[in-house]
Design an enzyme around this catalytic site. Structure first.
Site, short mmCIF file in Angstrom:
data_model
loop_
_atom_site.label_atom_id
_atom_site.label_comp_id
_atom_site.label_asym_id
_atom_site.label_seq_id
_atom_site.Cartn_x
_atom_site.Cartn_y
_atom_site.Cartn_z
CG MET A 126 21.98 -27.17 6.78
SD MET A 126 20.66 -27.95 7.77
CE MET A 126 20.15 -26.60 8.82
CG HIS A 173 25.37 -12.87 14.01
ND1 HIS A 173 24.39 -13.83 14.20
CD2 HIS A 173 26.54 -13.50 14.17
CE1 HIS A 173 24.96 -14.99 14.46
NE2 HIS A 173 26.28 -14.82 14.45
NE ARG A 185 26.05 -19.76 20.77
CZ ARG A 185 26.49 -18.97 19.79
NH1 ARG A 185 25.66 -18.49 18.90
NH2 ARG A 185 27.76 -18.65 19.72
P1 AMP Z 1 29.31 -19.71 8.97
O1 AMP Z 1 29.22 -19.70 10.46
O2 AMP Z 1 28.59 -18.58 8.31
O3 AMP Z 1 30.70 -19.90 8.44
O4 AMP Z 1 28.49 -21.02 8.48
C1 AMP Z 1 28.95 -22.29 8.80
C2 AMP Z 1 27.87 -23.31 8.51
O5 AMP Z 1 27.44 -23.19 7.14
C3 AMP Z 1 28.34 -24.73 8.69
O6 AMP Z 1 27.92 -25.21 9.95
C4 AMP Z 1 27.64 -25.49 7.59
O7 AMP Z 1 26.64 -26.28 8.15
C5 AMP Z 1 26.96 -24.45 6.74
N1 AMP Z 1 27.24 -24.68 5.31
C6 AMP Z 1 28.33 -24.34 4.63
N2 AMP Z 1 28.22 -24.76 3.33
C7 AMP Z 1 27.02 -25.37 3.23
C8 AMP Z 1 26.30 -26.01 2.17
N3 AMP Z 1 26.80 -26.11 0.95
N4 AMP Z 1 25.09 -26.53 2.44
C9 AMP Z 1 24.58 -26.44 3.67
N5 AMP Z 1 25.18 -25.85 4.71
C10 AMP Z 1 26.39 -25.32 4.49
#
Ligand code: AMP
Length: 429
Positions: free
Chosen positions: A314, A211, A272
Site C-alpha cells: 500500500m 483471521h 487476491r
Molecule cells: P500485514 O499483513 O498486517 O503485515 O500488513 C502488510 C501490509 O501493510 C503491507 O502490504 C503494506 O502495504 C502495509 N503497510 C505497512 N506499513 C504501511 C504504511 N506505513 N502505510 C501503508 N501501508 C503500510
C-alpha cells in the site's frame, strides 16, 4: 466463546523429584508456514513478551533465523533487547525448531524449562469440527490433517509444526488455536452459499472465515477502548494486511465475515481479488484456456492491488497514486470502494454499530485508507477527526470526530498474544 476465557489460575509443574514445583506461565506461540516458522515466547503472568523470532527459507541453502530477546539479562521486561541473526541451511521444520530452542536456551529461556506451560499453534483451518482452542492428541492431529483439502497451503505446515513441537516437549500441552474458530458463530444462513445444499454438504462448501484470532482480539480491545463490556458493543472490524477481511461482531460474537471457503472472498487485498462474479472463472477457462491451477494462482497471487497496478504494498500504491499514476489511483479507489461497501453492508447486518475498527499493516498505518473509506459515510454516523487520524501511534486509539455517532478506532492487532491467552486459559482452567 474462547475470547472470553480469562482464567488466571497458574499451572505448577513438578521439576525433578523432591524439588519444589515451578509456576509455569510461559507460552511458546508457533506460526508454522510451508517454509517459515514465526515464534514468540510470552510470560502470561504479566502478558509480557520474552523473545520473538522468525526462521525463513527453510529447506533452502539461504535459510535465515532472526531472534530477538526482549528482556534484560536479569529478566526485566523492556530492559534492552538483543537481536541475533543466523544464516545458513536449515533443512526442515525439525531443524528449524531445534535452532529456535538453541537460541532460547542461550538466553536462559530454554524449551526444556519447567516454566513452559503450553505451546500454542496457529492452525489456519478448523473446519466445522474445531470451534474452540483444542489440546492436540493423536485424534485431533488426524482431524487437522483431514482438513488439508480445505487449506492445502496452510494446514500441512501447521501439522508439521505441531508434530515437531510435540517431539521436543511431549509433556507440555500443545494447543491448536484455529483461524476459523471465531467465525463459527455465524448463523447458518450466513455461512451457507446459495448453491445446491447436497453438493455443498458433500464437499464441505460453506463460509468459514479467517483471521479469527485477530478479529477476536481487536473486537474485544475495541470494547475496552470504549470502556464498555464486550457484550454491549457492536463493532465492524477491518483487518487490512496483505490479506484483508472484515467482520461484523455483535456483543463479542461474530455474525458475519468477508472471507469464505478460502481467504479469497471479500475485500480487495494485496494479491487476491476478493469478490468477483464466479463466471469469471468459467470465462477464463473456456475463452482464455487457463487451467484450474493457473486461475487459482491468478486470483490468489496476481490479483488485488498487485494485479491492478503492479504493486501490492500500500505504501507504494499511495506514493504512485500521489504522483498521478493512473493504475495506482484506480487500484486505490477500488480498494477503498470495496471497503465502503462492506462497512455499509455490515452496518445493515448489525443494525446498530458502536465502532468501526481498523487493524493490521494497512489499517494501522495508512491514514489515507481510513480517511477515504470513511469519507461520505456521515449518514451511517461515521466521521473522522482528521488530525487525530493522521497521527501515527502503536497504541489503540479513537480517530473519530467528537460529534460522530459511531466511533472509529485504530487497534494494533496482536494475534500471538491472543493465541497465547487462549492456550494458557485452556491449560489453566
Ligand atoms: P500485514 O499483513 O498486517 O503485515 O500488513 C502488510 C501490509 O501493510 C503491507 O502490504 C503494506 O502495504 C502495509 N503497510 C505497512 N506499513 C504501511 C504504511 N506505513 N502505510 C501503508 N501501508 C503500510
Amino acid at each position: 466463546m474462547t475470547a472470553r476465557m480469562t482464567a488466571r489460575t497458574t499451572v505448577t509443574t513438578p521439576t525433578r523429584e523432591g524439588s519444589a514445583p515451578v509456576t509455569a506461565s510461559r507460552v511458546l506461540v508457533l506460526n508454522s508456514g510451508s517454509s517459515s516458522v514465526k515464534y514468540q515466547l510470552l510470560d502470561m503472568a504479566d502478558r509480557s513478551r520474552l523473545a520473538v523470532g522468525l526462521v525463513e527459507r527453510i529447506g533452502e541453502e539461504t535459510s535465515r533465523l532472526v531472534h530477538e530477546r526482549l528482556v534484560g539479562a536479569d529478566g526485566a521486561a523492556g530492559a534492552g533487547g538483543d537481536k541475533r541473526e543466523r544464516l545458513g541451511p536449515i533443512a526442515d521444520h525439525e531443524a528449524a525448531l531445534g535452532a529456535v530452542a538453541q537460541e532460547l536456551a542461550a538466553d536462559g529461556m530454554g524449551l526444556d524449562s519447567p516454566e513452559l506451560a503450553a505451546v500454542g499453534h496457529r492452525v489456519v483451518h478448523g473446519g466445522t469440527r474445531f470451534t474452540q482452542p483444542t489440546v492436540v492428541d493423536d485424534e485431533v492431529l488426524a482431524e487437522i490433517r483431514s482438513l488439508v483439502p480445505l487449506a492445502p497451503l496452510h494446514n500441512p505446515a501447521n501439522v508439521t509444526g505441531i508434530e515437531v513441537a510435540r517431539r521436543l516437549r511431549a509433556d507440555v500441552p500443545q494447543v491448536a488455536v484455529f483461524d476459523t474458530a471465531f467465525h463459527s458463530t455465524m448463523p447458518e444462513y450466513v455461512a451457507r452459499y446459495a448453491i445446491d445444499a447436497a453438493t455443498a454438504d458433500k464437499y464441505s462448501i460453506r463460509r468459514y472465515g479467517f483471521h479469527g484470532t485477530s478479529h477476536a482480539y481487536v473486537s474485544r480491545a475495541t470494547a475496552a477502548l470504549l470502556g464498555k463490556p464486550v457484550e454491549d458493543v457492536n463493532v465492524i472490524v477491518l483487518h487490512l494486511g496483505n490479506g484483508a477481511s472484515a467482520s461484523a461482531v455483535r456483543g463479542g460474537v461474530c455474525v458475519e465475515t468477508s472471507m469464505g471457503l478460502t481467504p479469497l472472498e471479500g475485500l480487495v487485498m494485496g494479491t487476491r481479488s476478493g469478490d468477483l462474479d464466479p463466471a469469471v472463472v468459467f470465462h477464463l477457462a473456456r475463452v482464455g484456456g487457463l487451467s484450474v491451477d493457473e486461475i487459482d494462482s491468478l486470483l490468489n497471487k496476481k490479483s488485488g492491488l498487485l494485479g491492478m497496478c503492479g504493486d501490492n504494498d500500500m505504501r507504494e500504491v499511495l506514493r504512485r497514486a500521489g504522483e498521478g499514476d493512473e493504475a495506482a489511483a484506480t487500484a486505490f479507489a477500488s480498494y477503498v470502494h470495496r471497503l465502503k461497501k462492506y462497512i455499509g453492508a455490515y452496518s445493515a447486518v448489525l443494525g446498530r454499530v458502536d465502532a468501526v475498527t481498523f487493524t493490521a499493516g494497512v489499517g494501522e498505518n495508512a491514514h489515507q485508507v481510513r480517511e477515504a473509506a470513511v469519507d461520505g459515510l456521515a449518514e451511517l454516523g461515521l466521521a473522522l477527526d482528521l488530525e487525530a487520524n493522521a497521527v501515527r501511534s502503536p497504541e489503540p486509539r479513537l480517530v473519530s470526530a467528537e460529534y460522530a455517532r459511531v466511533a472509529v478506532a485504530v487497534v494494533p492487532t496482536d494475534e500471538e498474544l491472543e493465541i497465547a491467552t487462549q492456550a494458557y486459559a485452556l491449560v489453566t482452567q
